[in-house]
Design an enzyme around this catalytic site. Structure first.
Site, PDB file in Angstrom:
ATOM      1  CG  ASP A  76      -2.072   0.955   1.158  1.00 59.48           C
ATOM      2  OD1 ASP A  76      -2.123   1.749  -0.047  1.00 59.48           O
ATOM      3  OD2 ASP A  76      -2.939   0.944   2.051  1.00 59.48           O
ATOM      4  CB  SER A  77       0.511   4.612  -1.680  1.00 55.58           C
ATOM      5  OG  SER A  77      -0.714   5.025  -0.985  1.00 55.58           O
ATOM      6  N   GLY A  78       0.333   4.067   1.381  1.00 56.34           N
ATOM      7  CA  GLY A  78       0.597   4.827   2.791  1.00 56.34           C
ATOM      8  C   GLY A  78      -0.297   6.018   2.905  1.00 56.34           C
ATOM      9  N   GLY A  79      -0.967   6.475   1.964  1.00 54.54           N
ATOM     10  CA  GLY A  79      -1.686   7.595   1.912  1.00 54.54           C
ATOM     11  C   GLY A  79      -2.894   7.615   2.762  1.00 54.54           C
ATOM     12  CG  PHE A  80      -6.773   4.667   4.314  1.00 60.88           C
ATOM     13  CD1 PHE A  80      -7.687   5.220   4.113  1.00 60.88           C
ATOM     14  CD2 PHE A  80      -6.274   3.865   5.618  1.00 60.88           C
ATOM     15  CE1 PHE A  80      -9.027   5.129   4.849  1.00 60.88           C
ATOM     16  CE2 PHE A  80      -7.714   3.725   6.381  1.00 60.88           C
ATOM     17  CZ  PHE A  80      -8.933   4.121   6.112  1.00 60.88           C
ATOM     18  CG  ASP A 134      -4.924   7.023  -2.752  1.00 63.67           C
ATOM     19  OD1 ASP A 134      -3.983   6.237  -2.206  1.00 63.67           O
ATOM     20  OD2 ASP A 134      -5.970   6.879  -2.482  1.00 63.67           O
ATOM     21  CG  ASP A 261      -6.212  -4.666   1.287  1.00 66.65           C
ATOM     22  OD1 ASP A 261      -6.976  -3.806   0.569  1.00 66.65           O
ATOM     23  OD2 ASP A 261      -5.788  -4.072   2.105  1.00 66.65           O
ATOM     24  CB  CYS A 313     -13.234 -25.630   8.577  1.00 64.43           C
ATOM     25  SG  CYS A 313     -11.905 -24.728   8.515  1.00 64.43           S
ATOM     26  CB  CYS A 315      -8.205 -24.412   9.277  1.00 66.18           C
ATOM     27  SG  CYS A 315      -9.372 -24.263  10.681  1.00 66.18           S
ATOM     28  CB  CYS A 318     -11.659 -26.972  12.014  1.00 65.89           C
ATOM     29  SG  CYS A 318     -12.375 -25.205  12.288  1.00 65.89           S
ATOM     30  CG  HIS A 344     -11.562 -20.932  11.724  1.00 65.11           C
ATOM     31  ND1 HIS A 344     -12.267 -22.227  11.100  1.00 65.11           N
ATOM     32  CD2 HIS A 344     -12.548 -19.910  11.557  1.00 65.11           C
ATOM     33  CE1 HIS A 344     -13.161 -22.039  10.750  1.00 65.11           C
ATOM     34  NE2 HIS A 344     -13.779 -20.724  11.099  1.00 65.11           N
TER      35      HIS A 344
END
Length: 368
Positions: A76-80, A134, A261, A313, A315, A318, A344
């Site tokens: 991620d760019s880090g802008g958020f 952004d 994501d 499941c 995993c 489980c 899980h």
């Protein structure tokens, strides 16, 4: 579109990327993540540039070697994160055409995040998928602020592309280029969304992400999610940034998004909130939010329950442990509780992704 070719192999689509903000999916190691059926991870450039430093990660062989992850890494760019830091706190930073000025804590000196630095640091990480800087906006932002956001996002996108091209030219003609994605902003204004998309498409990127808040105050997918997808040609990959609730993910998939994501499944796991399919995952209808439910492991009713978290499941949690044992581990504040719960929840998401891949006619591997 069924896959992306990257420097670390082909990533089948759709794909869900858990957030490994600081080069780690919290409470798990790389083998745990891979065993859950996850094939790609999202890291955060801003956090890694602060600690341990992207230059140090580069000297240590890049982010893949650093975190022991052989699969695809997006950054991620880090802008958020900068926006979250400075929103409503003018003393912590500001936004200008040059970029973001910010300080991480009061008393610390200010730093500058420019589009050029954003790309340079992602190259240092060695990411397979990079994002342009952004300018995200809050839900309460007025139209003037939204217009400024679009203008900055487009201008920064152009500078990111120029810096990306320059760095690739230095690497030489035989170097494999990472994928560069731009982010479409515009808030809840359809015309601004259209304007932002058209201008970014004119610059030309490998893919495009949904920018801004993807859900409304009631937790429903914003109308802008589908609209933004419709503005991008079908042959280009679309990334549903921050789209994480299972029913919102399925809805966004139907709108055309193929990459997702979110911190939600891992954060919920640590907070004792686990996801289970409400029926056979290969047959349950993925319409609405009725195809899954939550188990709250702090509930006393689980204290004597010998059933797994989810019957069927596969995993680690489980296969080997009961709800009663997981309930006990959380009550005893044992760290392994977060590990098992996170395994899980990620497995739930990889099984959901496998179901969506099956809808596109793709074969499903054993690990999914």
């Amino acid at each position: 579109m069924r896959g992306l070719e990257t420097g670390h192999g082909r990533l089948a689509l759709p794909a869900f990327l858990p957030d490994g903000t600081r080069a780690v999916v919290r409470s798990l190691d790389a083998e745990d993540v891979a065993a859950s059926g996850i094939e790609a991870i999202m890291v955060n450039m801003l956090h890694l540039s602060t600690r341990p430093g992207t230059s140090r990660v580069a000297r240590l062989g890049g982010v893949h070697r650093f975190m022991g992850w052989p699969g695809v890494v997006a950054s991620d760019s880090g802008g958020f994160q900068v926006l979250s830091l400075i929103e409503g706190r003018p003393g912590m930073g500001s936004v200008s055409p040059k970029g973001f000025s910010y300080r991480l804590d009061k008393g610390h000196s200010k730093k500058m995040l420019t589009p050029e630095k954003c790309i340079q640091r992602q190259f240092q990480l060695g990411s397979d998928i990079m994002f342009c800087l952004d300018c995200c906006t809050s839900l309460e932002a007025d139209e003037e602020r939204q217009r400024e956001s679009v203008a900055l996002t487009v201008g920064w996108g152009q500078r990111c592309k120029a810096e990306f091209t320059k760095l690739m030219e230095r690497r030489g003609p035989d170097a494999r280029a990472p994928l560069l994605f731009a982010v479409i902003q515009g808030g809840a204004n359809p015309e601004l969304r259209r304007q932002c998309a058209e201008q970014l498409l004119e610059i030309g990127f490998d893919g495009y992400g949904y920018g801004g808040w993807p859900v409304d105050e009631e937790g429903r997918a914003s109308e802008m999610v589908a609209l933004t997808a419709s503005l991008v040609p079908s042959h280009l990959p679309k990334f549903g940034l921050g789209i994480g609730k299972p029913h919102n993910l399925a809805q966004a998939f139907r709108a055309g998004y193929r990459l997702f994501d979110c911190v939600l499944p891992t954060r919920d796991a640590r907070r004792k909130r686990l996801y289970v399919f409400d029926g056979d995952p290969s047959r349950v209808a993925l319409d609405g939010d009725g195809f899954y439910r939550h188990l709250y492991m702090q509930d006393e009713k689980h204290a004597g329950d010998q059933e797994p978290v989810e019957d069927g499941c596969d995993c680690l949690c489980c296969r080997r442990y009961s709800r009663a044992y997981l309930h006990h581990l959380f009550n005893a504040d044992e760290g392994v509780a977060a590990r098992l719960a996170t395994i899980h929840n990620l497995r739930f998401y990889s099984r959901l992704i496998a179901r969506l891949r099956a809808e596109t006619g793709q074969p499903v591997s054993h690990g999914q």
